[in-house]
Write an enzyme that holds these catalytic residues in place. Structure first.
Site, PDB file in Angstrom:
ATOM      1  N   HIS A 162     -13.806 -36.670 114.043  1.00  0.00           N
ATOM      2  CA  HIS A 162     -13.691 -35.721 112.909  1.00  0.00           C
ATOM      3  C   HIS A 162     -14.125 -36.365 111.596  1.00  0.00           C
ATOM      4  O   HIS A 162     -13.662 -35.972 110.529  1.00  0.00           O
ATOM      5  CB  HIS A 162     -12.256 -35.195 112.760  1.00  0.00           C
ATOM      6  CG  HIS A 162     -11.641 -34.710 114.035  1.00  0.00           C
ATOM      7  ND1 HIS A 162     -11.631 -33.393 114.415  1.00  0.00           N
ATOM      8  CD2 HIS A 162     -11.040 -35.397 115.045  1.00  0.00           C
ATOM      9  CE1 HIS A 162     -11.025 -33.269 115.596  1.00  0.00           C
ATOM     10  NE2 HIS A 162     -10.672 -34.475 115.995  1.00  0.00           N
ATOM     11  N   SER A 282     -35.816 -42.349  93.058  1.00  0.00           N
ATOM     12  CA  SER A 282     -35.783 -41.035  92.420  1.00  0.00           C
ATOM     13  C   SER A 282     -36.700 -41.068  91.215  1.00  0.00           C
ATOM     14  O   SER A 282     -36.835 -42.094  90.548  1.00  0.00           O
ATOM     15  CB  SER A 282     -34.349 -40.728  91.989  1.00  0.00           C
ATOM     16  OG  SER A 282     -34.346 -39.781  90.930  1.00  0.00           O
ATOM     17  N   LYS A 288     -31.431 -44.954  91.890  1.00  0.00           N
ATOM     18  CA  LYS A 288     -31.354 -44.393  93.244  1.00  0.00           C
ATOM     19  C   LYS A 288     -32.202 -45.159  94.260  1.00  0.00           C
ATOM     20  O   LYS A 288     -33.285 -45.621  93.979  1.00  0.00           O
ATOM     21  CB  LYS A 288     -31.823 -42.936  93.241  1.00  0.00           C
ATOM     22  CG  LYS A 288     -30.879 -41.959  92.593  1.00  0.00           C
ATOM     23  CD  LYS A 288     -29.557 -41.818  93.334  1.00  0.00           C
ATOM     24  CE  LYS A 288     -29.705 -41.075  94.634  1.00  0.00           C
ATOM     25  NZ  LYS A 288     -30.018 -39.655  94.414  1.00  0.00           N
ATOM     26  N   GLU A 295     -33.113 -39.264 106.586  1.00  0.00           N
ATOM     27  CA  GLU A 295     -32.980 -37.829 106.292  1.00  0.00           C
ATOM     28  C   GLU A 295     -34.070 -37.047 107.018  1.00  0.00           C
ATOM     29  O   GLU A 295     -33.840 -35.940 107.503  1.00  0.00           O
ATOM     30  CB  GLU A 295     -33.083 -37.589 104.786  1.00  0.00           C
ATOM     31  CG  GLU A 295     -31.900 -38.141 104.015  1.00  0.00           C
ATOM     32  CD  GLU A 295     -32.167 -38.095 102.515  1.00  0.00           C
ATOM     33  OE1 GLU A 295     -31.768 -37.120 101.884  1.00  0.00           O
ATOM     34  OE2 GLU A 295     -32.780 -39.048 101.993  1.00  0.00           O
TER      35      GLU A 295
END
Ligand code: ARG
Length: 463
Positions: A162, A282, A288, A295
Protein backbone atom coordinates in the site's frame (compact mmCIF):
# COMPACT_ATOMS: atom_id res chain seq x y z
CA UNK A 1 -7.71 0.52 -73.70
CA UNK A 2 -5.36 0.90 -70.80
CA UNK A 3 -1.78 -0.02 -71.53
CA UNK A 4 -0.86 -2.76 -69.09
CA UNK A 5 2.68 -1.43 -69.21
CA UNK A 6 1.85 2.10 -68.13
CA UNK A 7 2.75 3.12 -64.60
CA UNK A 8 -0.02 3.61 -62.02
CA UNK A 9 -1.67 1.29 -59.54
CA UNK A 10 -1.06 -2.46 -59.84
CA UNK A 11 -4.77 -2.92 -60.24
CA UNK A 12 -5.17 -0.19 -62.88
CA UNK A 13 -6.47 -2.45 -65.66
CA UNK A 14 -10.17 -2.37 -64.87
CA UNK A 15 -10.27 1.35 -63.99
CA UNK A 16 -11.06 4.17 -66.40
CA UNK A 17 -10.07 7.08 -64.16
CA UNK A 18 -7.02 7.67 -62.01
CA UNK A 19 -7.61 7.69 -58.23
CA UNK A 20 -8.67 10.94 -56.57
CA UNK A 21 -5.99 12.56 -54.46
CA UNK A 22 -7.93 12.25 -51.20
CA UNK A 23 -8.55 8.59 -51.93
CA UNK A 24 -4.90 8.06 -52.75
CA UNK A 25 -3.96 9.58 -49.41
CA UNK A 26 -6.22 7.39 -47.29
CA UNK A 27 -5.46 4.31 -49.37
CA UNK A 28 -1.69 4.57 -49.37
CA UNK A 29 0.39 2.71 -46.81
CA UNK A 30 3.65 3.87 -48.35
CA UNK A 31 4.26 6.57 -45.71
CA UNK A 32 4.80 3.80 -43.14
CA UNK A 33 5.20 0.44 -44.85
CA UNK A 34 8.48 1.43 -46.54
CA UNK A 35 9.92 -0.03 -43.40
CA UNK A 36 8.96 -3.45 -44.70
CA UNK A 37 10.97 -3.04 -47.91
CA UNK A 38 13.92 -5.28 -46.95
CA UNK A 39 11.53 -8.07 -45.92
CA UNK A 40 9.40 -7.54 -49.01
CA UNK A 41 12.46 -7.90 -51.22
CA UNK A 42 13.72 -10.91 -49.30
CA UNK A 43 10.34 -12.59 -49.82
CA UNK A 44 10.27 -11.65 -53.51
CA UNK A 45 13.70 -13.16 -54.06
CA UNK A 46 12.62 -16.44 -52.50
CA UNK A 47 9.44 -16.35 -54.57
CA UNK A 48 11.33 -15.61 -57.83
CA UNK A 49 13.79 -18.43 -57.24
CA UNK A 50 10.95 -20.83 -56.58
CA UNK A 51 9.16 -19.75 -59.79
CA UNK A 52 12.38 -20.54 -61.68
CA UNK A 53 12.87 -23.91 -59.98
CA UNK A 54 9.29 -24.89 -60.70
CA UNK A 55 9.50 -23.86 -64.34
CA UNK A 56 6.73 -21.26 -63.92
CA UNK A 57 9.24 -18.82 -65.38
CA UNK A 58 12.62 -19.66 -66.90
CA UNK A 59 15.70 -19.99 -64.69
CA UNK A 60 17.23 -17.03 -66.57
CA UNK A 61 14.22 -14.89 -65.83
CA UNK A 62 14.36 -15.87 -62.18
CA UNK A 63 18.06 -15.00 -62.02
CA UNK A 64 17.38 -11.65 -63.66
CA UNK A 65 14.61 -10.89 -61.14
CA UNK A 66 16.85 -11.79 -58.20
CA UNK A 67 19.68 -9.64 -59.58
CA UNK A 68 17.31 -6.71 -59.99
CA UNK A 69 15.88 -7.19 -56.51
CA UNK A 70 19.39 -7.16 -55.07
CA UNK A 71 19.99 -3.84 -56.76
CA UNK A 72 16.72 -2.44 -55.43
CA UNK A 73 17.61 -3.69 -51.94
CA UNK A 74 20.98 -1.96 -52.15
CA UNK A 75 19.21 1.28 -53.11
CA UNK A 76 16.87 0.91 -50.15
CA UNK A 77 19.82 0.29 -47.82
CA UNK A 78 21.69 3.32 -49.12
CA UNK A 79 18.56 5.41 -48.59
CA UNK A 80 18.46 6.21 -52.31
CA UNK A 81 15.12 4.63 -53.12
CA UNK A 82 12.61 7.33 -54.14
CA UNK A 83 9.23 6.58 -52.58
CA UNK A 84 6.13 8.30 -53.95
CA UNK A 85 2.52 8.29 -52.81
CA UNK A 86 1.50 7.09 -56.26
CA UNK A 87 3.15 3.78 -55.51
CA UNK A 88 0.39 3.17 -52.94
CA UNK A 89 2.38 0.65 -50.95
CA UNK A 90 5.82 -0.85 -50.54
CA UNK A 91 4.98 -3.86 -52.70
CA UNK A 92 3.99 -1.67 -55.64
CA UNK A 93 6.99 0.58 -55.15
CA UNK A 94 9.47 -2.30 -55.19
CA UNK A 95 7.87 -3.82 -58.27
CA UNK A 96 7.82 -0.46 -60.04
CA UNK A 97 11.50 0.09 -59.32
CA UNK A 98 12.35 -3.49 -60.25
CA UNK A 99 10.79 -2.90 -63.66
CA UNK A 100 12.87 0.23 -64.10
CA UNK A 101 15.98 -1.80 -63.27
CA UNK A 102 15.41 -5.08 -65.12
CA UNK A 103 12.69 -4.20 -67.63
CA UNK A 104 9.55 -6.14 -68.46
CA UNK A 105 10.65 -9.42 -66.94
CA UNK A 106 9.59 -7.71 -63.68
CA UNK A 107 5.99 -8.13 -64.83
CA UNK A 108 6.33 -11.89 -64.21
CA UNK A 109 7.34 -11.65 -60.55
CA UNK A 110 3.82 -11.53 -59.19
CA UNK A 111 2.81 -14.85 -60.79
CA UNK A 112 1.20 -17.16 -58.21
CA UNK A 113 1.25 -14.51 -55.52
CA UNK A 114 -0.97 -11.73 -54.20
CA UNK A 115 -0.24 -8.69 -52.11
CA UNK A 116 -2.33 -10.45 -49.49
CA UNK A 117 0.11 -13.26 -48.85
CA UNK A 118 2.99 -10.91 -49.68
CA UNK A 119 2.16 -8.35 -46.98
CA UNK A 120 1.44 -11.11 -44.49
CA UNK A 121 4.88 -12.56 -45.17
CA UNK A 122 6.57 -9.17 -44.81
CA UNK A 123 4.92 -8.72 -41.44
CA UNK A 124 5.89 -12.21 -40.27
CA UNK A 125 9.51 -11.50 -41.19
CA UNK A 126 9.41 -8.12 -39.47
CA UNK A 127 7.85 -9.51 -36.28
CA UNK A 128 10.27 -12.42 -36.16
CA UNK A 129 13.25 -10.07 -36.33
CA UNK A 130 11.71 -7.60 -33.89
CA UNK A 131 11.11 -10.37 -31.36
CA UNK A 132 14.76 -11.40 -31.68
CA UNK A 133 16.01 -7.85 -31.22
CA UNK A 134 13.79 -7.16 -28.24
CA UNK A 135 14.90 -10.43 -26.71
CA UNK A 136 18.54 -9.34 -27.00
CA UNK A 137 17.70 -5.97 -25.43
CA UNK A 138 15.84 -7.65 -22.62
CA UNK A 139 18.82 -9.85 -21.84
CA UNK A 140 20.98 -6.76 -21.54
CA UNK A 141 18.55 -5.21 -19.05
CA UNK A 142 18.49 -8.46 -17.12
CA UNK A 143 22.29 -8.48 -17.03
CA UNK A 144 22.28 -4.97 -15.62
CA UNK A 145 19.79 -5.93 -12.91
CA UNK A 146 21.94 -8.88 -11.89
CA UNK A 147 25.10 -6.78 -11.92
CA UNK A 148 23.61 -4.14 -9.65
CA UNK A 149 22.02 -6.79 -7.44
CA UNK A 150 25.46 -8.39 -7.08
CA UNK A 151 27.08 -5.05 -6.33
CA UNK A 152 24.48 -4.03 -3.74
CA UNK A 153 24.60 -7.23 -1.67
CA UNK A 154 23.70 -6.35 1.90
CA UNK A 155 22.03 -3.02 1.07
CA UNK A 156 18.71 -2.77 2.89
CA UNK A 157 15.62 -1.17 1.45
CA UNK A 158 12.15 -0.75 2.94
CA UNK A 159 9.63 -3.08 1.34
CA UNK A 160 6.20 -1.53 0.81
CA UNK A 161 2.63 -2.67 0.73
CA UNK A 162 0.00 0.00 0.00
CA UNK A 163 3.08 2.21 -0.38
CA UNK A 164 3.32 2.07 3.42
CA UNK A 165 6.53 0.78 4.90
CA UNK A 166 6.00 -2.92 5.46
CA UNK A 167 9.15 -4.95 6.11
CA UNK A 168 12.84 -4.55 5.35
CA UNK A 169 14.11 -6.19 2.18
CA UNK A 170 17.50 -6.55 0.59
CA UNK A 171 17.80 -4.18 -2.38
CA UNK A 172 19.18 -7.13 -4.36
CA UNK A 173 15.99 -9.06 -3.62
CA UNK A 174 13.96 -6.17 -4.98
CA UNK A 175 16.09 -5.90 -8.13
CA UNK A 176 15.90 -9.65 -8.68
CA UNK A 177 12.11 -9.48 -8.42
CA UNK A 178 12.22 -7.31 -11.54
CA UNK A 179 14.62 -9.83 -13.07
CA UNK A 180 12.01 -12.57 -12.65
CA UNK A 181 9.39 -10.46 -14.42
CA UNK A 182 11.75 -9.80 -17.32
CA UNK A 183 12.55 -13.49 -17.49
CA UNK A 184 8.86 -14.18 -18.09
CA UNK A 185 8.88 -11.44 -20.74
CA UNK A 186 11.76 -13.17 -22.44
CA UNK A 187 9.66 -16.33 -22.78
CA UNK A 188 6.80 -14.29 -24.20
CA UNK A 189 9.06 -12.83 -26.89
CA UNK A 190 10.37 -16.30 -27.68
CA UNK A 191 6.79 -17.47 -28.11
CA UNK A 192 6.02 -14.44 -30.29
CA UNK A 193 9.02 -15.27 -32.45
CA UNK A 194 7.83 -18.84 -32.82
CA UNK A 195 4.37 -17.61 -33.83
CA UNK A 196 5.84 -15.29 -36.45
CA UNK A 197 8.06 -17.99 -37.87
CA UNK A 198 5.56 -19.13 -40.49
CA UNK A 199 5.40 -18.22 -44.17
CA UNK A 200 2.00 -17.40 -45.70
CA UNK A 201 3.49 -17.11 -49.20
CA UNK A 202 1.77 -19.37 -51.69
CA UNK A 203 -1.69 -18.64 -50.31
CA UNK A 204 -1.96 -16.00 -53.06
CA UNK A 205 -5.14 -13.92 -52.64
CA UNK A 206 -6.82 -16.46 -50.32
CA UNK A 207 -7.39 -19.79 -52.02
CA UNK A 208 -4.05 -20.70 -53.55
CA UNK A 209 -3.01 -20.59 -57.20
CA UNK A 210 -3.26 -22.84 -60.28
CA UNK A 211 0.48 -22.41 -60.95
CA UNK A 212 2.72 -25.32 -59.88
CA UNK A 213 4.30 -23.31 -57.06
CA UNK A 214 6.14 -24.79 -54.09
CA UNK A 215 5.32 -22.74 -50.97
CA UNK A 216 7.17 -25.21 -48.74
CA UNK A 217 10.48 -24.54 -50.48
CA UNK A 218 9.93 -20.77 -50.20
CA UNK A 219 9.22 -21.18 -46.50
CA UNK A 220 12.31 -23.38 -46.18
CA UNK A 221 14.50 -20.76 -47.79
CA UNK A 222 13.17 -18.20 -45.33
CA UNK A 223 13.67 -20.59 -42.42
CA UNK A 224 9.93 -20.73 -41.74
CA UNK A 225 7.06 -23.19 -41.51
CA UNK A 226 4.98 -23.43 -44.71
CA UNK A 227 1.29 -22.48 -44.70
CA UNK A 228 -1.30 -25.10 -43.78
CA UNK A 229 -4.48 -23.33 -44.87
CA UNK A 230 -4.26 -20.58 -47.47
CA UNK A 231 -7.28 -18.69 -46.11
CA UNK A 232 -5.89 -18.69 -42.59
CA UNK A 233 -2.46 -17.72 -43.93
CA UNK A 234 -3.73 -14.41 -45.35
CA UNK A 235 -6.22 -13.69 -42.54
CA UNK A 236 -4.07 -14.44 -39.50
CA UNK A 237 -2.49 -11.64 -37.50
CA UNK A 238 -2.27 -13.59 -34.23
CA UNK A 239 1.51 -13.55 -34.43
CA UNK A 240 1.39 -9.74 -34.37
CA UNK A 241 -1.00 -9.82 -31.42
CA UNK A 242 1.41 -12.12 -29.62
CA UNK A 243 4.23 -9.67 -30.19
CA UNK A 244 2.09 -6.72 -29.11
CA UNK A 245 0.96 -8.57 -25.99
CA UNK A 246 4.57 -9.34 -25.12
CA UNK A 247 5.41 -5.64 -25.66
CA UNK A 248 2.46 -4.46 -23.57
CA UNK A 249 3.30 -6.78 -20.69
CA UNK A 250 6.95 -5.81 -20.78
CA UNK A 251 5.79 -2.19 -20.85
CA UNK A 252 3.75 -2.72 -17.72
CA UNK A 253 6.79 -4.20 -15.99
CA UNK A 254 9.05 -1.36 -17.04
CA UNK A 255 6.37 1.11 -16.01
CA UNK A 256 6.25 -0.32 -12.50
CA UNK A 257 10.02 -0.20 -12.25
CA UNK A 258 9.99 3.32 -13.66
CA UNK A 259 7.40 4.43 -11.13
CA UNK A 260 9.52 3.07 -8.29
CA UNK A 261 12.55 4.94 -9.51
CA UNK A 262 10.56 8.15 -9.87
CA UNK A 263 9.65 7.76 -6.20
CA UNK A 264 13.08 6.60 -5.08
CA UNK A 265 14.84 9.50 -6.76
CA UNK A 266 12.54 12.12 -5.16
CA UNK A 267 13.80 14.19 -2.21
CA UNK A 268 11.08 12.56 -0.09
CA UNK A 269 12.57 9.09 -0.60
CA UNK A 270 16.15 9.99 -1.45
CA UNK A 271 17.09 6.37 -2.06
CA UNK A 272 18.86 6.86 -5.37
CA UNK A 273 20.48 9.58 -7.42
CA UNK A 274 20.33 9.18 -11.17
CA UNK A 275 23.36 9.86 -13.25
CA UNK A 276 23.29 13.28 -14.93
CA UNK A 277 23.50 11.56 -18.30
CA UNK A 278 20.15 9.88 -17.65
CA UNK A 279 18.11 12.73 -16.22
CA UNK A 280 17.12 16.18 -17.34
CA UNK A 281 16.64 19.64 -15.92
CA UNK A 282 13.87 22.21 -15.83
CA UNK A 283 13.79 25.24 -18.10
CA UNK A 284 12.65 27.43 -15.21
CA UNK A 285 13.68 25.76 -11.94
CA UNK A 286 17.46 25.60 -11.83
CA UNK A 287 17.58 23.07 -8.99
CA UNK A 288 15.54 20.40 -10.78
CA UNK A 289 16.86 17.04 -11.85
CA UNK A 290 14.08 15.00 -13.34
CA UNK A 291 13.83 11.22 -13.84
CA UNK A 292 12.53 11.61 -17.39
CA UNK A 293 13.73 8.24 -18.62
CA UNK A 294 11.81 6.46 -15.88
CA UNK A 295 8.76 8.64 -16.40
CA UNK A 296 8.87 7.74 -20.08
CA UNK A 297 9.13 4.05 -19.27
CA UNK A 298 5.93 4.58 -17.32
CA UNK A 299 4.43 6.82 -19.99
CA UNK A 300 5.26 4.73 -23.05
CA UNK A 301 3.69 1.65 -21.53
CA UNK A 302 0.34 3.38 -22.10
CA UNK A 303 0.80 3.41 -25.83
CA UNK A 304 1.95 -0.20 -25.81
CA UNK A 305 -1.35 -1.19 -24.24
CA UNK A 306 -3.05 1.03 -26.82
CA UNK A 307 -1.16 -0.63 -29.68
CA UNK A 308 -2.30 -4.08 -28.57
CA UNK A 309 -5.86 -2.85 -28.20
CA UNK A 310 -5.75 -1.16 -31.55
CA UNK A 311 -4.93 -4.36 -33.42
CA UNK A 312 -7.37 -6.45 -31.38
CA UNK A 313 -10.16 -4.04 -32.27
CA UNK A 314 -9.11 -3.90 -35.92
CA UNK A 315 -9.32 -7.67 -36.16
CA UNK A 316 -12.44 -8.39 -34.18
CA UNK A 317 -15.03 -7.56 -36.81
CA UNK A 318 -13.22 -8.89 -39.85
CA UNK A 319 -14.42 -11.88 -41.83
CA UNK A 320 -11.68 -14.24 -42.98
CA UNK A 321 -9.83 -13.13 -46.10
CA UNK A 322 -8.05 -9.85 -46.69
CA UNK A 323 -9.84 -6.61 -45.85
CA UNK A 324 -8.16 -3.26 -46.22
CA UNK A 325 -8.62 -2.75 -42.47
CA UNK A 326 -5.61 -5.05 -42.16
CA UNK A 327 -3.44 -2.25 -43.49
CA UNK A 328 -4.01 -0.68 -40.07
CA UNK A 329 -1.97 -3.47 -38.45
CA UNK A 330 1.41 -1.95 -39.25
CA UNK A 331 1.56 1.34 -37.37
CA UNK A 332 0.74 -0.11 -33.94
CA UNK A 333 3.33 -2.84 -34.49
CA UNK A 334 6.02 -0.37 -35.53
CA UNK A 335 5.07 1.98 -32.73
CA UNK A 336 5.27 -0.75 -30.09
CA UNK A 337 8.55 -2.14 -31.35
CA UNK A 338 10.11 1.34 -31.41
CA UNK A 339 8.84 2.24 -27.95
CA UNK A 340 10.15 -1.00 -26.46
CA UNK A 341 13.49 -0.55 -28.21
CA UNK A 342 13.82 2.97 -26.79
CA UNK A 343 13.00 1.79 -23.29
CA UNK A 344 15.37 -1.16 -23.39
CA UNK A 345 18.13 1.00 -24.83
CA UNK A 346 18.07 3.30 -21.81
CA UNK A 347 17.25 0.98 -18.93
CA UNK A 348 20.51 -0.95 -18.41
CA UNK A 349 22.70 2.14 -18.07
CA UNK A 350 20.22 3.99 -15.85
CA UNK A 351 20.58 1.03 -13.50
CA UNK A 352 24.33 0.70 -13.74
CA UNK A 353 25.12 4.39 -13.33
CA UNK A 354 22.72 5.19 -10.48
CA UNK A 355 24.05 5.91 -7.00
CA UNK A 356 22.14 4.35 -4.13
CA UNK A 357 22.00 5.90 -0.66
CA UNK A 358 22.13 2.95 1.74
CA UNK A 359 21.90 5.09 4.89
CA UNK A 360 18.63 6.69 3.72
CA UNK A 361 17.19 3.32 2.78
CA UNK A 362 18.38 1.73 6.02
CA UNK A 363 16.76 4.53 8.04
CA UNK A 364 13.48 4.12 6.20
CA UNK A 365 13.60 0.34 6.58
CA UNK A 366 13.81 0.29 10.36
CA UNK A 367 11.33 1.55 12.93
CA UNK A 368 7.83 0.16 12.75
CA UNK A 369 8.72 -1.99 9.74
CA UNK A 370 10.17 -4.36 12.33
CA UNK A 371 6.82 -4.97 14.03
CA UNK A 372 6.16 -8.21 12.12
CA UNK A 373 9.58 -9.39 13.23
CA UNK A 374 8.57 -8.94 16.89
CA UNK A 375 5.26 -10.73 16.38
CA UNK A 376 7.07 -13.60 14.61
CA UNK A 377 9.60 -13.72 17.45
CA UNK A 378 6.76 -14.21 19.96
CA UNK A 379 4.97 -16.73 17.75
CA UNK A 380 8.20 -18.75 17.47
CA UNK A 381 8.14 -18.93 21.28
CA UNK A 382 4.69 -20.47 21.37
CA UNK A 383 2.60 -17.31 21.69
CA UNK A 384 -0.40 -17.71 19.36
CA UNK A 385 0.24 -15.40 16.39
CA UNK A 386 -3.00 -13.42 16.86
CA UNK A 387 -2.05 -12.70 20.48
CA UNK A 388 1.48 -11.75 19.47
CA UNK A 389 0.06 -9.46 16.76
CA UNK A 390 -2.13 -7.67 19.34
CA UNK A 391 0.71 -7.30 21.88
CA UNK A 392 3.04 -5.78 19.29
CA UNK A 393 0.24 -3.59 17.97
CA UNK A 394 -0.18 -2.14 21.46
CA UNK A 395 3.56 -1.59 21.72
CA UNK A 396 3.53 0.24 18.38
CA UNK A 397 0.73 2.48 19.65
CA UNK A 398 2.67 3.27 22.85
CA UNK A 399 5.88 4.05 20.95
CA UNK A 400 3.97 6.23 18.50
CA UNK A 401 2.43 8.25 21.33
CA UNK A 402 5.91 8.72 22.83
CA UNK A 403 7.31 9.69 19.44
CA UNK A 404 9.89 6.90 19.34
CA UNK A 405 10.44 3.98 16.99
CA UNK A 406 10.34 0.29 17.87
CA UNK A 407 14.13 0.18 17.82
CA UNK A 408 14.09 2.85 20.53
CA UNK A 409 11.56 1.09 22.78
CA UNK A 410 12.91 0.50 26.30
CA UNK A 411 13.30 -2.94 27.83
CA UNK A 412 10.42 -2.17 30.21
CA UNK A 413 8.15 -1.24 27.34
CA UNK A 414 9.01 -4.47 25.53
CA UNK A 415 8.39 -6.58 28.64
CA UNK A 416 5.15 -4.74 29.35
CA UNK A 417 3.95 -5.53 25.84
CA UNK A 418 4.69 -9.22 26.39
CA UNK A 419 6.81 -10.98 29.04
CA UNK A 420 8.46 -13.14 26.37
CA UNK A 421 9.99 -9.97 24.90
CA UNK A 422 12.15 -9.55 28.00
CA UNK A 423 14.78 -11.87 26.50
CA UNK A 424 14.63 -10.37 22.98
CA UNK A 425 18.10 -10.11 21.42
CA UNK A 426 18.26 -6.53 20.18
CA UNK A 427 19.74 -7.68 16.85
CA UNK A 428 16.32 -9.05 15.94
CA UNK A 429 15.01 -5.49 16.09
CA UNK A 430 17.18 -4.22 13.23
CA UNK A 431 16.60 -4.30 9.48
CA UNK A 432 19.59 -6.62 8.98
CA UNK A 433 18.39 -8.87 11.79
CA UNK A 434 14.98 -8.97 10.18
CA UNK A 435 16.14 -10.02 6.71
CA UNK A 436 18.72 -12.40 8.21
CA UNK A 437 16.00 -14.08 10.19
CA UNK A 438 13.95 -15.12 7.17
CA UNK A 439 14.05 -18.85 6.53
CA UNK A 440 11.40 -19.61 3.92
CA UNK A 441 12.08 -20.55 0.32
CA UNK A 442 12.61 -17.55 -1.98
CA UNK A 443 12.74 -15.09 0.92
CA UNK A 444 14.79 -11.91 1.20
CA UNK A 445 17.38 -13.53 3.50
CA UNK A 446 20.99 -13.08 2.36
CA UNK A 447 21.30 -16.84 1.72
CA UNK A 448 18.18 -16.93 -0.38
CA UNK A 449 19.23 -13.84 -2.32
CA UNK A 450 22.63 -15.42 -2.92
CA UNK A 451 20.91 -18.47 -4.39
CA UNK A 452 18.71 -16.25 -6.54
CA UNK A 453 21.78 -14.42 -7.80
CA UNK A 454 23.49 -17.67 -8.69
CA UNK A 455 20.40 -18.89 -10.49
CA UNK A 456 20.08 -15.63 -12.39
CA UNK A 457 23.73 -15.74 -13.41
CA UNK A 458 23.39 -19.33 -14.56
CA UNK A 459 20.28 -18.41 -16.52
CA UNK A 460 22.08 -15.56 -18.25
CA UNK A 461 25.13 -17.62 -19.12
CA UNK A 462 22.87 -20.32 -20.60
CA UNK A 463 21.36 -17.73 -22.98
N1 ARG B 1 -0.90 -2.08 -48.36
C1 ARG B 1 -1.66 -3.25 -48.15
C2 ARG B 1 -1.62 -3.58 -46.64
O1 ARG B 1 -0.86 -3.00 -46.01
C3 ARG B 1 -1.10 -4.38 -48.93
C4 ARG B 1 -2.10 -5.45 -49.26
C5 ARG B 1 -3.08 -4.95 -50.27
N2 ARG B 1 -3.96 -5.98 -50.66
C6 ARG B 1 -5.11 -5.71 -51.33
N3 ARG B 1 -5.87 -6.69 -51.63
N4 ARG B 1 -5.45 -4.48 -51.59
O2 ARG B 1 -2.35 -4.40 -46.16
Amino acid sequence: MTDSRSSGPLWGGRFGATPAEAFQRINASIPFDVRLAPYDIQGSMAHARMLGRQGVISEEEAAELVRGLEEVLAEVRRGEFRWTLEDEDVHTAVERRLREVVGDVALKLHTGRSRNDQVALDLHLFCREAADEIRAGLLESMRALVEVAGRERGTIIPGYTHLQRAQPLLLSHHLLAHFEALKRDLRRFEAAREAADASPLGAAALGGTPHPTDPASVAGELGMRPPVNSLDAVSDRDFALDLLYACATLGVHLSRLGEEWVLWSSAEFGFVTLDDAYSSGSSIMPQKKNPDAHELMRGKSGRLIGDLNSLLVTLKGLPLGYSKDLQEDKEPIFDAVDAVAAMLAVLPETLRTATFHPERMRAAAGGFSLATELADYLAARGVPFREAHRAVGELVRRCESRGVTLEEATGEELTAAHPELASLPREVLTPHGSVGNKKSLASTSPDSVERQLERAQEFLSSM
